[in-house]
Design a protein around this motif. Structure first.
Motif, PDB file in Angstrom:
ATOM      1  N   LYS A 279       0.824  -1.218   0.000  1.00  0.00           N
ATOM      2  CA  LYS A 279       0.000   0.000   0.000  1.00  0.00           C
ATOM      3  C   LYS A 279       0.856   1.264   0.000  1.00  0.00           C
ATOM      4  CE  LYS A 279      -3.785  -2.182  -0.102  1.00  0.00           C
ATOM      5  NZ  LYS A 279      -4.582  -2.167  -1.333  1.00  0.00           N
ATOM      6  N   MET A 280       2.022   1.213   0.634  1.00  0.00           N
ATOM      7  CA  MET A 280       2.887   2.391   0.713  1.00  0.00           C
ATOM      8  C   MET A 280       3.628   2.640  -0.595  1.00  0.00           C
ATOM      9  SD  MET A 280       2.534   3.730   3.720  1.00  0.00           S
ATOM     10  CE  MET A 280       3.947   4.716   4.072  1.00  0.00           C
ATOM     11  N   ASP A 281       3.990   1.587  -1.306  1.00  0.00           N
ATOM     12  CA  ASP A 281       4.786   1.737  -2.524  1.00  0.00           C
ATOM     13  C   ASP A 281       4.123   2.657  -3.553  1.00  0.00           C
ATOM     14  OD1 ASP A 281       7.161   1.086  -4.001  1.00  0.00           O
ATOM     15  OD2 ASP A 281       5.902  -0.210  -5.266  1.00  0.00           O
ATOM     16  N   PRO A 282       2.836   2.444  -3.902  1.00  0.00           N
ATOM     17  CA  PRO A 282       2.201   3.361  -4.854  1.00  0.00           C
ATOM     18  C   PRO A 282       2.083   4.794  -4.319  1.00  0.00           C
ATOM     19  CG  PRO A 282       0.868   1.373  -4.595  1.00  0.00           C
ATOM     20  CD  PRO A 282       1.959   1.305  -3.590  1.00  0.00           C
ATOM     21  N   ILE A 283       1.888   4.929  -3.018  1.00  0.00           N
ATOM     22  CA  ILE A 283       1.799   6.267  -2.432  1.00  0.00           C
ATOM     23  C   ILE A 283       3.103   7.013  -2.654  1.00  0.00           C
ATOM     24  CG2 ILE A 283       1.682   7.523  -0.238  1.00  0.00           C
ATOM     25  CD1 ILE A 283      -0.317   5.367   0.711  1.00  0.00           C
ATOM     26  N   PHE A 284       4.216   6.345  -2.389  1.00  0.00           N
ATOM     27  CA  PHE A 284       5.511   7.000  -2.561  1.00  0.00           C
ATOM     28  C   PHE A 284       5.833   7.258  -4.037  1.00  0.00           C
ATOM     29  CE2 PHE A 284       6.767   5.055   1.701  1.00  0.00           C
ATOM     30  CZ  PHE A 284       6.464   6.222   2.370  1.00  0.00           C
ATOM     31  N   ARG A 285       5.328   6.422  -4.920  1.00  0.00           N
ATOM     32  CA  ARG A 285       5.593   6.611  -6.356  1.00  0.00           C
ATOM     33  C   ARG A 285       4.779   7.769  -6.939  1.00  0.00           C
ATOM     34  NH1 ARG A 285       8.208   2.116  -8.820  1.00  0.00           N
ATOM     35  NH2 ARG A 285       8.350   0.368  -7.369  1.00  0.00           N
ATOM     36  N   LYS A 286       3.524   7.936  -6.488  1.00  0.00           N
ATOM     37  CA  LYS A 286       2.637   8.928  -7.084  1.00  0.00           C
ATOM     38  C   LYS A 286       2.635  10.274  -6.384  1.00  0.00           C
ATOM     39  CE  LYS A 286      -0.990   6.113  -6.998  1.00  0.00           C
ATOM     40  NZ  LYS A 286      -2.363   5.654  -7.126  1.00  0.00           N
TER      41      LYS A 286
ATOM     42  N   SER B 135       3.431  13.813  -4.496  1.00  0.00           N
ATOM     43  CA  SER B 135       4.405  14.897  -4.628  1.00  0.00           C
ATOM     44  C   SER B 135       5.205  14.987  -3.335  1.00  0.00           C
ATOM     45  CB  SER B 135       3.691  16.218  -4.902  1.00  0.00           C
ATOM     46  OG  SER B 135       2.814  16.525  -3.838  1.00  0.00           O
ATOM     47  N   TYR B 136       6.368  15.552  -3.447  1.00  0.00           N
ATOM     48  CA  TYR B 136       7.253  15.640  -2.279  1.00  0.00           C
ATOM     49  C   TYR B 136       7.430  17.077  -1.885  1.00  0.00           C
ATOM     50  CZ  TYR B 136       8.225  10.824  -3.327  1.00  0.00           C
ATOM     51  OH  TYR B 136       8.081   9.490  -3.536  1.00  0.00           O
ATOM     52  N   PRO B 137       7.668  17.404  -0.649  1.00  0.00           N
ATOM     53  CA  PRO B 137       7.694  16.508   0.497  1.00  0.00           C
ATOM     54  C   PRO B 137       6.299  16.257   1.035  1.00  0.00           C
ATOM     55  CG  PRO B 137       8.285  18.704   1.203  1.00  0.00           C
ATOM     56  CD  PRO B 137       8.084  18.771  -0.292  1.00  0.00           C
ATOM     57  N   LEU B 138       6.093  15.071   1.559  1.00  0.00           N
ATOM     58  CA  LEU B 138       4.826  14.709   2.198  1.00  0.00           C
ATOM     59  C   LEU B 138       4.870  15.115   3.663  1.00  0.00           C
ATOM     60  CD1 LEU B 138       4.236  11.067   0.940  1.00  0.00           C
ATOM     61  CD2 LEU B 138       2.766  13.012   0.496  1.00  0.00           C
ATOM     62  N   THR B 139       3.740  15.528   4.173  1.00  0.00           N
ATOM     63  CA  THR B 139       3.641  15.744   5.620  1.00  0.00           C
ATOM     64  C   THR B 139       3.125  14.450   6.245  1.00  0.00           C
ATOM     65  OG1 THR B 139       1.348  16.507   5.561  1.00  0.00           O
ATOM     66  CG2 THR B 139       3.080  18.181   5.277  1.00  0.00           C
ATOM     67  N   ALA B 140       3.249  14.331   7.552  1.00  0.00           N
ATOM     68  CA  ALA B 140       2.768  13.141   8.255  1.00  0.00           C
ATOM     69  C   ALA B 140       1.253  12.990   8.072  1.00  0.00           C
ATOM     70  CB  ALA B 140       3.123  13.228   9.734  1.00  0.00           C
ATOM     71  N   GLU B 141       0.538  14.110   8.113  1.00  0.00           N
ATOM     72  CA  GLU B 141      -0.925  14.047   7.955  1.00  0.00           C
ATOM     73  C   GLU B 141      -1.308  13.585   6.547  1.00  0.00           C
ATOM     74  OE1 GLU B 141       0.684  16.743   9.251  1.00  0.00           O
ATOM     75  OE2 GLU B 141       0.095  16.457  11.335  1.00  0.00           O
ATOM     76  N   GLN B 142      -0.596  14.087   5.532  1.00  0.00           N
ATOM     77  CA  GLN B 142      -0.881  13.665   4.158  1.00  0.00           C
ATOM     78  C   GLN B 142      -0.624  12.175   3.984  1.00  0.00           C
ATOM     79  OE1 GLN B 142       1.836  16.360   2.255  1.00  0.00           O
ATOM     80  NE2 GLN B 142       0.173  17.636   1.431  1.00  0.00           N
ATOM     81  N   LEU B 143       0.501  11.719   4.489  1.00  0.00           N
ATOM     82  CA  LEU B 143       0.844  10.302   4.359  1.00  0.00           C
ATOM     83  C   LEU B 143      -0.179   9.428   5.068  1.00  0.00           C
ATOM     84  CD1 LEU B 143       2.714   8.096   3.401  1.00  0.00           C
ATOM     85  CD2 LEU B 143       4.104   8.482   5.444  1.00  0.00           C
ATOM     86  N   LEU B 144      -0.592   9.807   6.255  1.00  0.00           N
ATOM     87  CA  LEU B 144      -1.584   9.030   6.988  1.00  0.00           C
ATOM     88  C   LEU B 144      -2.905   8.986   6.229  1.00  0.00           C
ATOM     89  CD1 LEU B 144      -2.212   7.393   9.487  1.00  0.00           C
ATOM     90  CD2 LEU B 144      -2.822   9.513  10.648  1.00  0.00           C
ATOM     91  N   LYS B 145      -3.343  10.119   5.680  1.00  0.00           N
ATOM     92  CA  LYS B 145      -4.585  10.153   4.913  1.00  0.00           C
ATOM     93  C   LYS B 145      -4.496   9.257   3.677  1.00  0.00           C
ATOM     94  CE  LYS B 145      -7.754  13.191   2.414  1.00  0.00           C
ATOM     95  NZ  LYS B 145      -8.026  12.137   1.458  1.00  0.00           N
ATOM     96  N   LEU B 146      -3.383   9.339   2.948  1.00  0.00           N
ATOM     97  CA  LEU B 146      -3.208   8.501   1.760  1.00  0.00           C
ATOM     98  C   LEU B 146      -3.173   7.020   2.116  1.00  0.00           C
ATOM     99  CD1 LEU B 146      -0.544  10.671  -0.100  1.00  0.00           C
ATOM    100  CD2 LEU B 146      -2.914  10.274  -0.830  1.00  0.00           C
ATOM    101  N   LEU B 147      -2.545   6.681   3.225  1.00  0.00           N
ATOM    102  CA  LEU B 147      -2.488   5.283   3.648  1.00  0.00           C
ATOM    103  C   LEU B 147      -3.867   4.785   4.060  1.00  0.00           C
ATOM    104  CD1 LEU B 147      -0.905   2.730   4.241  1.00  0.00           C
ATOM    105  CD2 LEU B 147      -0.356   3.669   6.486  1.00  0.00           C
ATOM    106  N   VAL B 148      -4.606   5.583   4.809  1.00  0.00           N
ATOM    107  CA  VAL B 148      -5.966   5.187   5.197  1.00  0.00           C
ATOM    108  C   VAL B 148      -6.833   5.005   3.957  1.00  0.00           C
ATOM    109  CG1 VAL B 148      -8.070   6.005   6.348  1.00  0.00           C
ATOM    110  CG2 VAL B 148      -5.858   6.167   7.512  1.00  0.00           C
ATOM    111  N   ASP B 149      -6.729   5.915   2.990  1.00  0.00           N
ATOM    112  CA  ASP B 149      -7.498   5.785   1.746  1.00  0.00           C
ATOM    113  C   ASP B 149      -7.124   4.492   1.023  1.00  0.00           C
ATOM    114  OD1 ASP B 149      -8.723   8.194   2.291  1.00  0.00           O
ATOM    115  OD2 ASP B 149      -7.488   9.352   0.886  1.00  0.00           O
ATOM    116  N   ALA B 150      -5.829   4.187   0.937  1.00  0.00           N
ATOM    117  CA  ALA B 150      -5.382   2.976   0.249  1.00  0.00           C
ATOM    118  C   ALA B 150      -5.860   1.723   0.973  1.00  0.00           C
ATOM    119  CB  ALA B 150      -3.855   2.967   0.134  1.00  0.00           C
ATOM    120  N   LEU B 151      -5.812   1.727   2.284  1.00  0.00           N
ATOM    121  CA  LEU B 151      -6.288   0.571   3.029  1.00  0.00           C
ATOM    122  C   LEU B 151      -7.802   0.416   2.941  1.00  0.00           C
ATOM    123  CD1 LEU B 151      -3.990   0.838   6.163  1.00  0.00           C
ATOM    124  CD2 LEU B 151      -3.916  -0.939   4.389  1.00  0.00           C
ATOM    125  N   THR B 152      -8.522   1.542   2.918  1.00  0.00           N
ATOM    126  CA  THR B 152      -9.983   1.498   2.800  1.00  0.00           C
ATOM    127  C   THR B 152     -10.390   0.938   1.438  1.00  0.00           C
ATOM    128  OG1 THR B 152     -10.151   3.411   4.259  1.00  0.00           O
ATOM    129  CG2 THR B 152     -12.084   2.875   2.962  1.00  0.00           C
TER     130      THR B 152
END
Length: 103
Positions: free
Chosen positions: A73-80, A82-99
């Motif tokens: 789930k993290m691999d596509p997030i890191f590939r797509k 934009s950088y730099p990610l904030t902790a809140e952005q990463l958590l939201k993207l991970l929750v969306d991917a897991l959902t």
């Protein structure tokens, strides 16, 4: 507890640090005061804590499945993303991917 320590050693300590099991088991008996002299930054301490607690609470094969799920789930997030990610952005993207994987 013995099985948990062995699983943590095999899955985390040996591949990560390459120390023998006896050294790892001896290290656990150091006093907390001595260990507090070697402060670890959160980017090291938190992932190790997460891995140890996961292996402690799950059978090793299930812990491996969990970490593989997170990695896939993290691999596509890191590939797509934009950088730099904030902790809140990463958590939201991970929750969306897991959902998405649940439905």
């Amino acid at each position: 507890m013995r099985r948990t320590h062995h699983n943590v050693y095999e899955l985390i300590i040996l591949p990560l640090y390459g120390v023998c099991e006896n050294s790892y088991l001896d290290y656990r008996h150091h006093s907390d005061e001595l260990l507090e002299l070697f402060i670890q930054p959160p980017y090291i301490e938190v992932p190790l804590w997460l891995m140890v607690m996961t292996v402690k609470k799950m059978p090793p094969h299930e812990a491996n499945r969990f970490f593989e799920l997170i990695r896939t789930k993290m691999d596509p997030i890191f590939r797509k993303s934009s950088y730099p990610l904030t902790a809140e952005q990463l958590l939201k993207l991970l929750v969306d991917a897991l959902t998405e994987s649940i439905y």
